[in-house]
Enzyme design. Structure first.
Site, short mmCIF file in Angstrom:
data_model
loop_
_atom_site.label_atom_id
_atom_site.label_comp_id
_atom_site.label_asym_id
_atom_site.label_seq_id
_atom_site.Cartn_x
_atom_site.Cartn_y
_atom_site.Cartn_z
N ARG A 263 -50.23 65.15 102.05
CA ARG A 263 -49.52 64.13 102.80
C ARG A 263 -48.63 63.57 101.93
O ARG A 263 -47.25 63.31 102.11
CB ARG A 263 -50.35 62.98 103.18
CG ARG A 263 -51.17 63.23 104.42
CD ARG A 263 -52.26 64.26 104.64
NE ARG A 263 -53.28 63.86 103.53
CZ ARG A 263 -54.12 65.07 102.89
NH1 ARG A 263 -54.03 66.48 103.28
NH2 ARG A 263 -55.05 64.58 102.10
N THR B 45 -52.97 57.67 102.79
CA THR B 45 -51.79 58.17 102.88
C THR B 45 -51.46 58.61 104.43
O THR B 45 -50.45 58.52 104.82
CB THR B 45 -51.50 59.37 101.88
OG1 THR B 45 -51.83 58.73 100.59
CG2 THR B 45 -49.91 59.42 102.05
#
Length: 237
Positions: A48, A85
């Site tokens: 991510r 995240t």
């Protein structure tokens, strides 16, 4: 009780710890009183942080959405993602899967506001900090935030990627040094705002003043899908 779907594997050990927290926090006297949980652990979902920072064109959203839809098809009525995240994709992902997704960042801001905290330090990935996920949400609740300086942030990423994600021992003195500088700059509480950092809290005794965002997410999941033990009403060390 509602059935909880867990979109996991981001990373795998943090997801396993999240399941442990759900069991520990649940006020259950027998197996049958625990909540029903469906886990899909998919470590192959692209990183991510690298995508958010423009270091990769491999978008994690399609694989996250596919895994989320699979959980819903199996009966999940709400989802939790034990990866901070990944909340960068929250709105798009929720639209894709069609059920509510517990928002760890918003729940953390609510908890801090309720406990009267005015300023926090944030230990998180580069992707989380660059997206201002916490900064924006906390500001909306009247809470200021302090982030590590450049060298200290490199140390945080080292702890996350080169220690925990790599399955190696945590360099705890490095963690203590970074945290100490945030406290010295005025942080009342330091957020463990990456689920890999939650594993440091699991394995080491922390001084007072830390709040694990994974604890907040697990607490909210239990409140929504089960019954919470009283000792988990307070989460700050």
């Amino acid at each position: 009780m509602k059935t909880l779907g867990v979109l996991g594997g981001l990373g795998p050990m943090a997801s396993a710890y999240f399941l442990q927290l759900l069991v520990q926090m649940s006020d259950a006297a027998m197996d049958q009183e625990h909540m029903e949980v469906i886990l899909h652990s998919k470590p192959q979902i692209p990183d991510r942080t690298r995508y958010i920072l423009g270091q990769s064109i491999d978008n994690p959203l399609p694989q996250m959405a596919a895994a989320g839809r699979g959980l819903v098809a199996q009966g999940a009525e709400m989802l939790a993602i034990p990866c901070i995240t990944a909340h960068y994709f929250q709105e798009q992902l929720e639209a894709e899967v069609g059920v509510p997704i517990l928002h760890a960042i918003e729940e953390t801001a609510i908890y801090l506001e309720q406990t009267g905290i005015a300023c926090v330090g944030i230990l998180a990935t580069d992707g989380t900090l660059a997206s201002s996920l916490f900064q924006t949400c906390l500001a909306g609740h009247g809470i200021g935030c302090i982030v590590p300086g450049e060298e200290d942030q490199k140390a945080v990423m080292h702890l996350i990627y080169k220690n925990v994600k790599a399955g190696k021992p945590v360099e705890f003195p490095l963690f203590e040094a970074v945290s100490g500088r945030l406290f010295a700059r005025g942080a009342q509480v330091i957020l463990l705002a990456c689920t890999e950092l939650s594993l440091i809290k699991r394995d080491y005794r922390l001084e007072p003043g830390f709040l694990d965002v994974l604890d907040v997410l697990a607490r909210k999941a239990v409140l929504c899908c089960g019954r919470l033990k009283k000792e988990y009403e307070t989460l700050i060390t």
